[in-house]
Design a protein around this motif. Sequence first.
Motif, PDB file in Angstrom:
ATOM      1  N   HIS A  54       1.054  -1.336   0.279  1.00  0.00           N
ATOM      2  CA  HIS A  54      -0.110  -0.140  -0.101  1.00  0.00           C
ATOM      3  C   HIS A  54       0.675   0.997   0.092  1.00  0.00           C
ATOM      4  N   VAL A  55       0.946   2.236  -1.062  1.00  0.00           N
ATOM      5  CA  VAL A  55       1.491   3.566  -1.057  1.00  0.00           C
ATOM      6  C   VAL A  55       1.083   3.891  -0.533  1.00  0.00           C
ATOM      7  N   PRO A  56       1.876   4.880   0.519  1.00  0.00           N
ATOM      8  CA  PRO A  56       1.447   5.950   1.395  1.00  0.00           C
ATOM      9  C   PRO A  56       1.077   7.705   1.044  1.00  0.00           C
ATOM     10  N   LYS A  57       0.465   7.623   1.166  1.00  0.00           N
ATOM     11  CA  LYS A  57       0.194   9.058   0.687  1.00  0.00           C
ATOM     12  C   LYS A  57       1.278  10.269   1.655  1.00  0.00           C
ATOM     13  N   LEU A  58       1.986  11.157   0.416  1.00  0.00           N
ATOM     14  CA  LEU A  58       2.659  12.174   1.390  1.00  0.00           C
ATOM     15  C   LEU A  58       2.063  13.543   1.979  1.00  0.00           C
ATOM     16  N   GLY A  59       1.442  13.460   1.619  1.00  0.00           N
ATOM     17  CA  GLY A  59       0.499  14.920   1.250  1.00  0.00           C
ATOM     18  C   GLY A  59       0.944  15.562   3.052  1.00  0.00           C
ATOM     19  N   GLY A  60       1.099  16.515   3.552  1.00  0.00           N
ATOM     20  CA  GLY A  60       1.188  17.050   4.883  1.00  0.00           C
ATOM     21  C   GLY A  60       1.459  15.823   5.891  1.00  0.00           C
ATOM     22  N   GLN A  61       2.688  14.721   4.829  1.00  0.00           N
ATOM     23  CA  GLN A  61       3.631  14.387   6.127  1.00  0.00           C
ATOM     24  C   GLN A  61       5.097  15.578   6.998  1.00  0.00           C
ATOM     25  N   ASN A  62       5.862  14.809   7.604  1.00  0.00           N
ATOM     26  CA  ASN A  62       6.782  15.528   8.276  1.00  0.00           C
ATOM     27  C   ASN A  62       8.118  15.663   7.718  1.00  0.00           C
ATOM     28  N   ALA A  63       8.287  16.806   7.392  1.00  0.00           N
ATOM     29  CA  ALA A  63       9.414  16.842   6.353  1.00  0.00           C
ATOM     30  C   ALA A  63      10.828  16.086   7.023  1.00  0.00           C
ATOM     31  N   GLN A  64      10.821  16.287   7.736  1.00  0.00           N
ATOM     32  CA  GLN A  64      12.338  15.509   8.414  1.00  0.00           C
ATOM     33  C   GLN A  64      12.157  13.622   8.430  1.00  0.00           C
ATOM     34  N   TYR A  65      10.561  13.691   8.632  1.00  0.00           N
ATOM     35  CA  TYR A  65      10.609  12.260   8.187  1.00  0.00           C
ATOM     36  C   TYR A  65      10.506  11.529   6.910  1.00  0.00           C
ATOM     37  N   ILE A  66      10.194  12.536   5.735  1.00  0.00           N
ATOM     38  CA  ILE A  66      10.454  12.171   4.160  1.00  0.00           C
ATOM     39  C   ILE A  66      11.781  12.270   3.952  1.00  0.00           C
ATOM     40  N   GLU A  67      12.751  13.454   4.311  1.00  0.00           N
ATOM     41  CA  GLU A  67      14.082  13.455   3.921  1.00  0.00           C
ATOM     42  C   GLU A  67      14.507  12.163   4.581  1.00  0.00           C
ATOM     43  N   ASN A  68      14.634  11.554   5.800  1.00  0.00           N
ATOM     44  CA  ASN A  68      15.108  10.671   6.531  1.00  0.00           C
ATOM     45  C   ASN A  68      14.568   8.983   5.584  1.00  0.00           C
ATOM     46  N   ALA A  69      13.499   9.184   5.149  1.00  0.00           N
ATOM     47  CA  ALA A  69      12.839   8.275   4.819  1.00  0.00           C
ATOM     48  C   ALA A  69      14.055   8.035   2.882  1.00  0.00           C
ATOM     49  N   LEU A  70      14.049   8.980   2.662  1.00  0.00           N
ATOM     50  CA  LEU A  70      14.372   9.176   1.442  1.00  0.00           C
ATOM     51  C   LEU A  70      16.332   8.612   1.435  1.00  0.00           C
ATOM     52  N   LYS A  71      16.250   9.499   1.945  1.00  0.00           N
ATOM     53  CA  LYS A  71      17.612   8.711   2.506  1.00  0.00           C
ATOM     54  C   LYS A  71      18.208   7.510   2.959  1.00  0.00           C
ATOM     55  N   GLU A  72      16.894   6.578   3.783  1.00  0.00           N
ATOM     56  CA  GLU A  72      17.156   5.499   3.997  1.00  0.00           C
ATOM     57  C   GLU A  72      17.195   4.456   2.487  1.00  0.00           C
ATOM     58  N   TYR A  73      16.564   5.070   1.978  1.00  0.00           N
ATOM     59  CA  TYR A  73      16.478   4.242   0.316  1.00  0.00           C
ATOM     60  C   TYR A  73      17.398   4.392  -0.544  1.00  0.00           C
ATOM     61  N   ALA A  74      17.997   5.608  -0.217  1.00  0.00           N
ATOM     62  CA  ALA A  74      19.215   5.920  -1.194  1.00  0.00           C
ATOM     63  C   ALA A  74      20.266   4.790  -0.663  1.00  0.00           C
ATOM     64  N   LYS A  75      20.289   4.752   0.252  1.00  0.00           N
ATOM     65  CA  LYS A  75      21.170   4.147   0.925  1.00  0.00           C
ATOM     66  C   LYS A  75      21.509   2.526   0.981  1.00  0.00           C
ATOM     67  N   GLY A  76      19.830   1.943   0.951  1.00  0.00           N
ATOM     68  CA  GLY A  76      19.024   0.975   0.375  1.00  0.00           C
ATOM     69  C   GLY A  76      19.029   0.178   1.918  1.00  0.00           C
ATOM     70  N   ASN A  77      19.188   0.756   3.005  1.00  0.00           N
ATOM     71  CA  ASN A  77      18.564   0.351   4.814  1.00  0.00           C
ATOM     72  C   ASN A  77      17.222   0.394   4.499  1.00  0.00           C
ATOM     73  N   ARG A  78      15.809   1.509   3.876  1.00  0.00           N
ATOM     74  CA  ARG A  78      15.230   1.021   3.474  1.00  0.00           C
ATOM     75  C   ARG A  78      14.418  -0.257   2.253  1.00  0.00           C
ATOM     76  N   LYS A  79      13.989  -1.435   2.458  1.00  0.00           N
ATOM     77  CA  LYS A  79      14.212  -2.058   1.477  1.00  0.00           C
ATOM     78  C   LYS A  79      12.888  -1.889   0.400  1.00  0.00           C
ATOM     79  N   PHE A  80      12.874  -1.639  -0.725  1.00  0.00           N
ATOM     80  CA  PHE A  80      11.942  -1.321  -1.897  1.00  0.00           C
ATOM     81  C   PHE A  80      12.371  -1.095  -3.192  1.00  0.00           C
ATOM     82  N   GLN A  81      12.647  -1.510  -4.352  1.00  0.00           N
ATOM     83  CA  GLN A  81      13.142  -1.955  -4.849  1.00  0.00           C
ATOM     84  C   GLN A  81      13.308  -0.214  -5.741  1.00  0.00           C
TER      85      GLN A  81
END
Length: 115
Positions: free
Chosen positions: A54-81
């Motif tokens: 299930h893909v989450p809606k991003l509107g209204g999400q905390n900016a720091q959370y989005i930054e952290n999540a994207l950086k974790e995806y970029a490093k491969g620490n969050r797993k979704f190809q």
Amino acid sequence: MKKFLTMLTLAAGMTTLHAADLKGNALAARDKVAMCIGCHGIPGYRTAFPEVYHVPKLGGQNAQYIENALKEYAKGNRKFQTMHGIAASLSDQDIADIAAYYSQQTAATPPNPDK
């Protein structure tokens, strides 16, 4: 040796300051979020690859959370190809801009309004 360690410490501090000084620009992100809208802009969207998710809606999400999540995806620490591929292509400024863009919206904001 002491001079080298001092220079190394100063360089590390400057890098940290530069990263901390990065401010997101929501307006600059308007063209950068096109790749996000295809999944995150569809209410109730679920992906089928590599697994049903299930893909989450991003509107209204905390900016720091989005930054952290994207950086974790970029490093491969969050797993979704798919997210890894997208996040790895973003600069730190792109990530800050995208985070600012989505944090200034609500879940009900239409994708890329006024474009």
